[in-house]
Write an enzyme that holds these catalytic residues in place. Structure first.
Site, short mmCIF file in Angstrom:
data_model
loop_
_atom_site.label_atom_id
_atom_site.label_comp_id
_atom_site.label_asym_id
_atom_site.label_seq_id
_atom_site.Cartn_x
_atom_site.Cartn_y
_atom_site.Cartn_z
N ASP A 34 0.85 -1.20 0.00
CA ASP A 34 0.00 0.00 0.00
C ASP A 34 0.88 1.25 0.00
OD1 ASP A 34 -1.99 -1.77 0.17
OD2 ASP A 34 -2.75 -1.13 2.14
N ASP A 38 0.78 4.25 -2.62
CA ASP A 38 0.48 5.64 -2.23
C ASP A 38 1.56 6.59 -2.72
OD1 ASP A 38 -1.82 4.86 -1.09
OD2 ASP A 38 -1.07 4.82 0.98
N LEU A 84 -35.67 -7.60 -12.99
CA LEU A 84 -35.91 -9.01 -13.27
C LEU A 84 -37.17 -9.47 -12.58
CD1 LEU A 84 -32.31 -10.37 -12.60
CD2 LEU A 84 -33.40 -10.05 -14.81
N GLU A 113 -25.85 -16.86 -11.52
CA GLU A 113 -25.00 -15.82 -10.93
C GLU A 113 -25.53 -15.43 -9.57
OE1 GLU A 113 -25.16 -12.46 -13.50
OE2 GLU A 113 -24.69 -13.67 -15.27
N LYS A 115 -27.00 -12.74 -6.98
CA LYS A 115 -27.80 -11.52 -7.10
C LYS A 115 -27.31 -10.55 -6.04
CE LYS A 115 -32.59 -9.88 -7.22
NZ LYS A 115 -32.22 -8.61 -6.73
N ASP A 117 -26.87 -7.40 -3.71
CA ASP A 117 -27.86 -6.54 -3.07
C ASP A 117 -27.28 -5.14 -2.94
OD1 ASP A 117 -30.12 -5.72 -1.86
OD2 ASP A 117 -29.79 -6.77 0.03
N ARG A 136 -30.52 3.57 -12.00
CA ARG A 136 -31.71 3.06 -12.68
C ARG A 136 -32.82 4.12 -12.75
NH1 ARG A 136 -33.71 -1.90 -12.85
NH2 ARG A 136 -32.69 -2.56 -10.96
N GLU A 173 -23.87 -3.73 -10.28
CA GLU A 173 -24.44 -3.34 -8.99
C GLU A 173 -23.34 -2.72 -8.14
OE1 GLU A 173 -27.57 -4.35 -9.19
OE2 GLU A 173 -28.39 -4.22 -7.17
N TYR A 225 -22.46 -7.29 -14.45
CA TYR A 225 -23.11 -8.55 -14.79
C TYR A 225 -23.88 -8.56 -16.10
CZ TYR A 225 -26.70 -6.00 -12.12
OH TYR A 225 -27.56 -5.05 -11.63
N LYS A 288 -29.94 -16.97 -16.00
CA LYS A 288 -30.10 -16.33 -17.31
C LYS A 288 -29.87 -17.35 -18.42
CE LYS A 288 -28.06 -12.07 -15.52
NZ LYS A 288 -26.86 -11.23 -15.43
N LYS A 312 -35.03 -15.26 -5.05
CA LYS A 312 -34.57 -14.55 -3.85
C LYS A 312 -34.57 -15.48 -2.64
CE LYS A 312 -36.02 -10.21 -3.48
NZ LYS A 312 -35.65 -8.82 -3.29
N CYS A 406 -45.02 13.32 24.07
CA CYS A 406 -43.68 12.75 24.26
C CYS A 406 -43.66 11.89 25.53
CB CYS A 406 -42.66 13.88 24.36
SG CYS A 406 -41.02 13.27 24.76
N CYS A 409 -41.30 13.85 28.14
CA CYS A 409 -41.53 15.18 28.72
C CYS A 409 -42.98 15.65 28.58
CB CYS A 409 -40.59 16.20 28.08
SG CYS A 409 -41.05 16.64 26.41
N CYS A 424 -40.62 15.04 19.12
CA CYS A 424 -40.92 15.93 20.24
C CYS A 424 -40.23 17.26 19.98
CB CYS A 424 -40.40 15.29 21.53
SG CYS A 424 -40.36 16.47 22.88
N CYS A 430 -36.51 18.56 26.90
CA CYS A 430 -36.85 17.13 26.94
C CYS A 430 -35.58 16.34 27.32
CB CYS A 430 -37.40 16.72 25.58
SG CYS A 430 -37.77 14.99 25.45
S1 IVH Z 1 -29.20 -8.95 -14.72
C1 IVH Z 1 -32.21 -7.02 -17.97
N1 IVH Z 1 -27.68 -9.98 -12.88
O1 IVH Z 1 -31.29 -7.25 -9.35
C2 IVH Z 1 -31.88 -7.30 -16.54
N2 IVH Z 1 -29.20 -8.28 -12.22
O2 IVH Z 1 -34.35 -7.48 -9.19
C3 IVH Z 1 -30.44 -7.25 -16.26
N3 IVH Z 1 -29.03 -7.66 -9.83
O3 IVH Z 1 -32.33 -5.10 -11.89
C4 IVH Z 1 -30.14 -7.51 -14.83
N4 IVH Z 1 -27.41 -9.04 -9.33
O4 IVH Z 1 -30.29 -4.41 -10.25
C5 IVH Z 1 -28.65 -9.09 -13.14
N5 IVH Z 1 -26.19 -10.96 -11.38
C6 IVH Z 1 -27.17 -10.08 -11.64
C7 IVH Z 1 -27.69 -9.23 -10.63
C8 IVH Z 1 -28.73 -8.35 -10.96
C9 IVH Z 1 -28.21 -8.10 -8.86
C10 IVH Z 1 -30.06 -6.63 -9.60
C11 IVH Z 1 -30.29 -5.72 -10.76
C12 IVH Z 1 -31.64 -6.10 -11.25
C13 IVH Z 1 -32.31 -6.55 -10.00
C14 IVH Z 1 -33.51 -7.41 -10.28
#
Ligand code: IVH
Length: 683
Positions: A34, A38, A84, A113, A115, A117, A136, A173, A225, A288, A312, A406, A409, A424, A430
């Site tokens: 590092d 730097d 999706l 893949e 998903k 968050d 988005r 993401e 992705y 997919k 999910k 409240c 108080c 409050c 308070c």
């Molecule tokens: S593909 C045309 N791949 O989850 C759709 N989305 O609820 C292309 N997300 O809108 C999206 N991981 O924001 C895709 N491996 C992944 C993802 C992913 C998270 C999100 C994305 C999407 C939402 C769907």
């Protein structure tokens, strides 16, 4: 070093640093320490400062941030940003696979893949350079957050390798890894600010910050992705992602090709457990169809592609009984309902309390005393109540009513239009608000009186010694010596007695005395004005220089300051008008607390801009507007907020409003660039 050598060195360092960013942030395989990294970065930053004309458009110093976005521009997506189809059901995944089989009728390969968050983002690259990053939004148009996204080190500003299309969009993401999330929340708590509920909210909040240098500190990350473009050079999704990885994008290592529904369920099962080991949050998996030709055949519904589905994971959930509800009053007066539960084991910990958020949530859930409820531990730190088990509701159960006064108080609670929280308004009398404000006043980022930490404020308050922060400055040895309080331990913590002995008292008094040298910006933050956090306080203090100037400011002058919007301005104005607050400021001033910048801050560097007034407008590369304004003042110039006939110069940056330009032209006010401005202050 001559100019030619400087250009060479800038080129060399830019390439090296980009490579090391990729090694570290994308591949997790650093090649240098590092410290070495730097050093290179510092060298590049100072060379670019000396030779700004040699700075490359995709320079890795962009990751450091510094640009300000006052308002995020709305951008229409070239390709709508769809989401999706989501499901929690195994049956739906089976149906999805069967439907595709029927429609396509041949062997189908799927890609599974994670998903992620986080917050969806679309990155546009032109000739290998990142040119735009858009959220988005509503799927049709989103916010241009390019300056902030540029600070994310795993996002390449300039692509490597070959074979990428001249122009394309890649979607992914933006996430905040657990370690960064925890560090951020710790910092928030130390500063007396509300912590983020989960990493997704923190990532989303970070992307909307105005100062990109602050975003850079958040340590966001980004997984890509989905490649989008008119003529992608690959026949499958899988291949395009592998290529994207070679161009420098962070593409997950956990992408697998699956042939059968059993392979798909294996992947789902594996990650339902293994996700707990990941250093970031995922909330499911995405399945997919791999072939782009087959994707095209399947097409889209109005909302989402037919060739993909998101499965999910269910958040871990338990059911238990609601025993009672506490209505807690925070530092700013917000009343939060917290449920006390019959203890229940959930995701490895015993849960006794859960948040009910606010009155709207209570009403929507229709929770009643004695109900059996479901608690869930999702991404949130504090478990939340998700539903009531109506089949177990006792007869004649009483609805849970939100208090109208409240609980601490007795003041009638109020609610601001458009906000869910009741609060409050009795901020000066308070008890939890007073204690909370005192705790905030002494915290490290504010007056830094750490000898008063760990419950000592409570002792002073209980003994009637402090009520307002100014009372701290009236304390002396006789008042403090011998005070004590016993605290009952909870959980792992033992019972303890806090007693004020000689050494404690001397330290407290020393800490209070030292706080009189804390600079004005931190004093302003310490006052605990709603929405005036550390950054806002800094901006206001730098802009106005003293509390007196701030007090005299018109609303429009306040909102002229970077990052200060109507909500903050309103809160400041009403705070400054209240008599107890006016008295507080006067008392603090009387005791020697800094109500203005002094000493160093007032020293002029030159008077080359004396008698000139400037309007600074737009965005400037590598320097914020506030920094420029400070430079103007340091050289004897004056900042004004709008162009008039008396304005000497309009310092014009990118994206400057057209009205300002027109006005300057009509009134004959000279427009200058940043370079021209720098030339004016060369001594
Ligand atoms: S593909 C045309 N791949 O989850 C759709 N989305 O609820 C292309 N997300 O809108 C999206 N991981 O924001 C895709 N491996 C992944 C993802 C992913 C998270 C999100 C994305 C999407 C939402 C769907």
């Amino acid at each position: 070093m001559d100019r030619a050598q400087a250009l060479l060195r800038i080129e060399e360092l830019s390439g090296e640093i980009s490579k090391h960013n990729y090694q570290y942030y994308v591949l997790s395989r650093p090649l240098v320490s590092d410290y070495q990294f730097d050093l290179m970065l510092d060298e590049l930053i100072s060379l670019e400062k000396e030779y700004p004309e040699f700075r490359f458009p995709g320079s890795p110093t962009l990751h450091v941030g510094g640009g300000i976005t006052k308002e995020f521009r709305q951008v229409v997506h070239k390709y709508p940003m769809m989401s999706l189809g989501n499901t929690y059901s195994v049956q739906d995944v089976n149906d999805f696979e069967e439907r595709i089989h029927k429609l396509i009728g041949e062997d189908i390969e799927y890609v599974c893949e994670l998903k992620f968050d986080g917050v969806a983002i679309g990155l546009t690259y032109r000739d290998g350079r990142l040119v735009q990053a858009v959220t988005r939004g509503d799927g049709i148009q989103g916010d241009d957050v390019t300056l902030n996204v540029e600070t994310i080190r795993s996002i390449p500003l300039k692509l490597q390798g070959a074979g990428y299309p001249a122009e394309f969009e890649i979607r992914g993401e933006i996430i905040l890894p657990h370690s960064s999330f925890e560090a951020l929340n710790l910092q928030k708590e130390e500063e007396g600010e509300e912590p983020f509920a989960n990493p997704r909210n923190a990532a989303s909040g970070s992307l909307k910050m105005q100062d990109s240098a602050e975003v850079a500190k958040r340590k966001l990350d980004c997984f890509l992705y989905y490649l989008q473009g008119d003529s992608l050079p690959f026949p499958t999704h899988y291949e395009s992602l592998q290529a994207a990885r070679k161009w420098g994008f962070k593409v997950s290592d956990f992408i697998v090709k699956c042939k059968t529904i059993d392979d798909i369920f294996d992947y789902i099962d594996t990650w339902d457990t293994a996700r707990k080991e990941l250093p970031f949050d995922i909330d499911g998996v995405v399945i997919k169809v791999n072939s782009f030709a087959q994707q095209e055949q399947l097409g889209f519904t109005a909302k989402s592609p037919r060739w993909a589905i998101a499965y999910k994971f269910k958040a871990e959930e338990a059911s238990t009984q609601l025993l009672s509800v506490d209505f807690q009053v925070g530092r700013t007066g917000t009343v939060t309902p917290v449920a006390n539960l019959r203890p229940v084991l959930l995701a490895g910990t015993v849960v006794k309390r859960a948040t009910l958020h606010n009155a709207d949530v209570i009403a929507a859930l229709d929770v009643r005393y004695g109900d059996t409820i479901f608690v869930e531990k999702g991404g949130e730190i504090i478990p939340k109540i998700t539903a009531v088990d109506l089949s177990l509701r006792p007869e004649n159960s009483k609805p849970l009513e939100f208090p109208t006064v409240c609980p601490e108080c007795g003041s009638p609670l109020v609610r601001n239009e458009g906000e869910a929280a009741w609060f409050c308004p009795n901020e000066t009398a308070c008890p939890p608000q007073i204690k909370g404000k005192l705790e905030h006043f002494i915290c490290r980022k504010a007056m830094n009186i750490d000898s008063l930490g760990e419950g000592k404020i409570e002792i002073l308050f209980d003994n009637g010694l402090v009520h307002s922060p100014a009372d701290l400055y009236e304390l002396n040895f006789e008042k403090l010596i011998g005070l004590e309080k016993a605290y009952k331990g909870e959980g792992d913590k033992k019972d303890r007695i806090v007693k004020f002995r000689d050494k404690t008292v001397i330290n407290i008094l020393k800490g209070i005395e030292a706080s009189k040298t804390v600079p004005f910006d931190r004093v302003l933050f310490a006052l605990g004005i709603r929405y005036v956090g550390e950054t806002v306080a800094k901006k206001l203090a730098r802009h106005f220089g003293s509390f007196d100037k701030l007090r005299m400011a018109e609303p429009a002058e306040l909102t002229d300051v970077e990052e200060i919007g109507g909500k903050i301005a309103q809160s400041l104005l009403s705070w400054m008008q209240m008599l107890p607050n006016i008295e507080l400021v006067e008392n603090l001033r009387k005791h020697g607390v800094q109500m203005a910048f002094t000493g160093l801050h007032n020293i002029l560097k030159s008077n080359s801009l004396e008698g000139m007034s400037f309007v600074v407008s737009g965005v400037f590369e590598g320097v914020s507007r506030d920094e420029i304004k400070k430079t103007i003042e340091e050289h004897g110039g004056k900042n004004v907020s709008s162009v008039s006939a008396r304005t000497s110069f309009l310092l014009a940056g990118t994206g400057m409003g057209p009205e300002k330009r027109r006005k300057a032209e009509t009134l004959g006010v000279k427009m200058i660039s940043l370079d021209e401005f720098y030339k004016m202050i060369e001594v």
